[in-house]
Scaffold this motif. Structure first.
Motif, PDB file in Angstrom:
ATOM      1  N   ASP A  26      52.887  31.504  93.512  1.00  0.00           N
ATOM      2  CA  ASP A  26      52.687  30.065  93.356  1.00  0.00           C
ATOM      3  C   ASP A  26      54.063  29.400  93.345  1.00  0.00           C
ATOM      4  N   VAL A  27      54.534  29.031  94.521  1.00  0.00           N
ATOM      5  CA  VAL A  27      55.877  28.487  94.691  1.00  0.00           C
ATOM      6  C   VAL A  27      56.092  27.259  93.814  1.00  0.00           C
ATOM      7  N   GLU A  28      55.126  26.383  93.787  1.00  0.00           N
ATOM      8  CA  GLU A  28      55.259  25.144  93.017  1.00  0.00           C
ATOM      9  C   GLU A  28      55.443  25.411  91.522  1.00  0.00           C
ATOM     10  N   THR A  29      54.609  26.271  90.968  1.00  0.00           N
ATOM     11  CA  THR A  29      54.685  26.574  89.543  1.00  0.00           C
ATOM     12  C   THR A  29      55.994  27.277  89.193  1.00  0.00           C
ATOM     13  N   ILE A  30      56.378  28.260  89.998  1.00  0.00           N
ATOM     14  CA  ILE A  30      57.628  28.976  89.729  1.00  0.00           C
ATOM     15  C   ILE A  30      58.812  28.020  89.840  1.00  0.00           C
ATOM     16  N   SER A  31      58.783  27.163  90.830  1.00  0.00           N
ATOM     17  CA  SER A  31      59.854  26.196  91.004  1.00  0.00           C
ATOM     18  C   SER A  31      59.963  25.266  89.797  1.00  0.00           C
ATOM     19  N   GLU A  32      58.836  24.767  89.330  1.00  0.00           N
ATOM     20  CA  GLU A  32      58.827  23.874  88.164  1.00  0.00           C
ATOM     21  C   GLU A  32      59.305  24.592  86.901  1.00  0.00           C
ATOM     22  N   SER A  33      58.873  25.834  86.726  1.00  0.00           N
ATOM     23  CA  SER A  33      59.264  26.605  85.542  1.00  0.00           C
ATOM     24  C   SER A  33      60.760  26.879  85.527  1.00  0.00           C
ATOM     25  N   THR A  34      61.288  27.307  86.668  1.00  0.00           N
ATOM     26  CA  THR A  34      62.723  27.607  86.708  1.00  0.00           C
ATOM     27  C   THR A  34      63.542  26.332  86.564  1.00  0.00           C
ATOM     28  N   GLU A  35      63.079  25.247  87.157  1.00  0.00           N
ATOM     29  CA  GLU A  35      63.789  23.969  87.027  1.00  0.00           C
ATOM     30  C   GLU A  35      63.835  23.518  85.565  1.00  0.00           C
ATOM     31  N   ALA A  36      62.725  23.680  84.860  1.00  0.00           N
ATOM     32  CA  ALA A  36      62.679  23.292  83.447  1.00  0.00           C
ATOM     33  C   ALA A  36      63.679  24.101  82.626  1.00  0.00           C
ATOM     34  N   VAL A  37      63.746  25.399  82.880  1.00  0.00           N
ATOM     35  CA  VAL A  37      64.682  26.241  82.130  1.00  0.00           C
ATOM     36  C   VAL A  37      66.121  25.902  82.495  1.00  0.00           C
ATOM     37  N   LEU A  38      66.390  25.745  83.781  1.00  0.00           N
ATOM     38  CA  LEU A  38      67.759  25.472  84.205  1.00  0.00           C
ATOM     39  C   LEU A  38      68.248  24.095  83.773  1.00  0.00           C
ATOM     40  N   SER A  39      67.331  23.211  83.424  1.00  0.00           N
ATOM     41  CA  SER A  39      67.743  21.891  82.949  1.00  0.00           C
ATOM     42  C   SER A  39      67.873  21.845  81.420  1.00  0.00           C
ATOM     43  N   MET A  40      67.517  22.937  80.745  1.00  0.00           N
ATOM     44  CA  MET A  40      67.667  22.997  79.293  1.00  0.00           C
ATOM     45  C   MET A  40      69.147  22.896  78.919  1.00  0.00           C
ATOM     46  N   GLN A  41      69.401  22.254  77.809  1.00  0.00           N
ATOM     47  CA  GLN A  41      70.755  22.162  77.257  1.00  0.00           C
ATOM     48  C   GLN A  41      70.783  22.951  75.949  1.00  0.00           C
ATOM     49  N   MET A  42      71.817  23.717  75.753  1.00  0.00           N
ATOM     50  CA  MET A  42      71.926  24.511  74.523  1.00  0.00           C
ATOM     51  C   MET A  42      71.892  23.612  73.287  1.00  0.00           C
ATOM     52  N   ALA A  43      72.548  22.473  73.360  1.00  0.00           N
ATOM     53  CA  ALA A  43      72.647  21.588  72.197  1.00  0.00           C
ATOM     54  C   ALA A  43      71.321  20.932  71.817  1.00  0.00           C
ATOM     55  N   THR A  44      70.402  20.822  72.767  1.00  0.00           N
ATOM     56  CA  THR A  44      69.151  20.118  72.489  1.00  0.00           C
ATOM     57  C   THR A  44      67.913  21.006  72.580  1.00  0.00           C
ATOM     58  N   SER A  45      68.103  22.288  72.883  1.00  0.00           N
ATOM     59  CA  SER A  45      66.968  23.214  72.982  1.00  0.00           C
ATOM     60  C   SER A  45      66.866  24.044  71.713  1.00  0.00           C
ATOM     61  N   THR A  46      65.643  24.216  71.247  1.00  0.00           N
ATOM     62  CA  THR A  46      65.432  25.049  70.062  1.00  0.00           C
ATOM     63  C   THR A  46      65.158  26.477  70.504  1.00  0.00           C
ATOM     64  N   ARG A  47      65.320  27.390  69.586  1.00  0.00           N
ATOM     65  CA  ARG A  47      65.013  28.786  69.877  1.00  0.00           C
ATOM     66  C   ARG A  47      63.536  28.925  70.226  1.00  0.00           C
ATOM     67  N   LYS A  48      62.694  28.111  69.587  1.00  0.00           N
ATOM     68  CA  LYS A  48      61.262  28.144  69.890  1.00  0.00           C
ATOM     69  C   LYS A  48      61.021  27.743  71.352  1.00  0.00           C
ATOM     70  N   ASP A  49      61.719  26.715  71.841  1.00  0.00           N
ATOM     71  CA  ASP A  49      61.600  26.306  73.247  1.00  0.00           C
ATOM     72  C   ASP A  49      61.933  27.476  74.174  1.00  0.00           C
ATOM     73  N   MET A  50      63.010  28.178  73.832  1.00  0.00           N
ATOM     74  CA  MET A  50      63.439  29.318  74.652  1.00  0.00           C
ATOM     75  C   MET A  50      62.405  30.433  74.605  1.00  0.00           C
ATOM     76  N   ASP A  51      61.940  30.747  73.406  1.00  0.00           N
ATOM     77  CA  ASP A  51      60.967  31.830  73.244  1.00  0.00           C
ATOM     78  C   ASP A  51      59.654  31.537  73.957  1.00  0.00           C
ATOM     79  N   VAL A  52      59.271  30.264  74.040  1.00  0.00           N
ATOM     80  CA  VAL A  52      58.045  29.879  74.737  1.00  0.00           C
ATOM     81  C   VAL A  52      58.213  30.051  76.252  1.00  0.00           C
ATOM     82  N   SER A  53      59.397  29.716  76.765  1.00  0.00           N
ATOM     83  CA  SER A  53      59.651  29.790  78.208  1.00  0.00           C
ATOM     84  C   SER A  53      59.872  31.211  78.713  1.00  0.00           C
TER      85      SER A  53
END
Length: 129
Positions: free
Chosen positions: A25-52
């Motif tokens: 599913d190109v669209e879903t994988i693209s959206e998922s990777t984009e969301a992770v790559l746009s995460m910022q360390m200063a504004t992301s919680t460990r829970k956000d990371m663990d969910v992704s």
């Protein structure tokens, strides 16, 4: 094996016995990777990371199961090596891993996944993710 590539919706793949194989599913994988790559360390919680994390690892695992030309291309082979290192349970973050370590792992996994997705789309004549 007959595989019909899709940009995301209602794709199907079957092998010679008629058994369904998970589609890419190109669209879903693209959206998922984009969301992770746009995460910022200063504004992301460990829970956000663990969910992704499970989703990105699942996408990476799925793409590593595809024939992306690793036999003919050293760059693809190197991406496969990186991907398999990331999938190794000994290299994955645990609850004891500091947030920074989990963040770096997640970004690395998303980056390799995104690059493999791009190769997948090129090999199947789809638009870039």
């Amino acid at each position: 094996m007959i595989t019909l590539a899709s940009t995301g919706k209602a794709s199907r793949a079957t092998d010679g016995a008629g058994t369904e194989v998970l589609p890419i599913d190109v669209e879903t994988i693209s959206e998922s990777t984009e969301a992770v790559l746009s995460m910022q360390m200063a504004t992301s919680t460990r829970k956000d990371m663990d969910v992704s994390l499970p989703e990105i690892v699942g996408h990476l695992n799925l793409l590593l199961g595809e024939d992306l030309g690793a036999d003919e291309d050293e760059d693809v082979r190197e991406l496969f090596r990186k991907g398999y290192r990331l999938l190794d349970l000994r290299n994955r973050p645990t609850t004891e891993t500091p947030s920074f370590g989990a963040f770096i792992y997640l970004r690395d996994a998303a980056d390799v996944t995104r690059r493999l997705l791009w190769i997948y789309t090129q090999r199947h004549g789809l638009g870039a993710p």
